[in-house]
Design an enzyme around this catalytic site. Structure first.
Site, mmCIF file in Angstrom:
data_model
loop_
_atom_site.group_PDB
_atom_site.id
_atom_site.type_symbol
_atom_site.label_atom_id
_atom_site.label_comp_id
_atom_site.label_asym_id
_atom_site.label_seq_id
_atom_site.Cartn_x
_atom_site.Cartn_y
_atom_site.Cartn_z
ATOM 1 N N HIS A 73 0.831 -1.207 0.000
ATOM 2 C CA HIS A 73 0.000 0.000 0.000
ATOM 3 C C HIS A 73 0.862 1.253 0.000
ATOM 4 C CE1 HIS A 73 1.206 -0.889 4.075
ATOM 5 N NE2 HIS A 73 1.145 0.412 4.303
ATOM 6 N N HIS A 84 5.239 6.215 -1.029
ATOM 7 C CA HIS A 84 6.046 5.028 -1.334
ATOM 8 C C HIS A 84 5.293 3.744 -1.017
ATOM 9 C CE1 HIS A 84 6.595 5.504 3.020
ATOM 10 N NE2 HIS A 84 6.876 4.218 3.042
#
Lengths: 170, 170
Positions: B34, B115
């Site tokens: 995620h 990220h």
């Protein structure tokens, strides 16, 4: 891609289930504790939007309803899966039926037994032990079934939520 | 209860991330791959509906936007976390900003670096090895950021999705 439809019960119920799953369910790490409404199914390329529209329609016409976990049970002798048994109410039967009719192919291989899995793939000794222990404990929970989720499966077996459908919301 | 807000990228990106996370991320089993938009935060009792209304408002006024993963990077020397770097675009900065202002307390401890974590809590040797290997591979991905999810954390650390917010949908 494999899709599935499930409901995640309250944190209380998920925490209770995980205390068993952690040791006794090899699929513990693939998805949080849940009630499966529709087993793994395929959606043809380009048809995802259509399926989502249909799930929105079903969610909108379904009002939230109470669910009751009243006891621990097992699928013995078919499998040695042990689970929290969710009482079969008209509302949950009707919802599961809608997810297997109309636009959805009826691929069901078993009668619908709403449940939260606690343990599976056990040895015979484990099975007897765990079921005996669980039956001496008090496992009664109340919850509100107010949403369901469309999930898809990653290559490692893990399930990711694609979308939530809240019941009765315009 | 701990809540968080995240985006799950395409299955392709999640599968690529999991091939590393499986061995090198001890939190691999707690949540699928995620992009975190808002770190663990608390919601006061009785305030969940208000938070959901605000998230719906933010989602509705945000149009889906493209995201690009262009390379692998790390937080060294702060931590040895290795990740897929998501290019910082106006759209993702603006969305993250909205989730930390207005009705939301700004609890950010670090600048926002979008990220997907691949590896963390590594030994120094592992860190050098894995980063070297990843840098020789080609990791470029395109995706559409079209939703975010509100999640809550179970006692075992696992995260369950509470609700999905689809961007730009009335």
């Amino acid at each position: 891609m494999n899709f599935g439809i499930a409901f995640f019960p309250s944190k209380e119920i998920q925490d209770a289930a995980n205390s068993y799953r952690k040791r006794y369910d090899p699929r513990y790490t693939l998805i949080p504790p849940h009630i499966t409404l529709k087993d793994s199914f395929k959606i043809e390329d380009g048809k995802l939007d259509e399926v989502i529209t249909e799930l929105q329609r079903i969610a909108m016409e379904t009002e939230p309803f109470p669910i009751h976990i009243t006891k621990v049970s097992s699928f013995e002798p078919v499998t040695n899966t042990i689970y929290f048994k969710v009482e079969k109410t008209d509302e949950i039967i009707k919802l599961e039926e809608k997810l297997h009719s109309g636009k959805f192919e009826d691929t069901r291989k078993h009668p619908f037994v709403p449940h939260v899995t606690l343990a599976q793939d056990l040895t015979h000794v484990e099975f007897t032990d765990i079921l005996g222990r669980l039956n001496m404990e008090n496992h009664k929970y109340e919850d509100t079934f107010d949403r369901f989720q469309l999930l898809y499966q990653l290559d490692n077996g893990q399930w990711t939520v694609h979308e939530t459908f809240v019941l009765g919301r315009e």
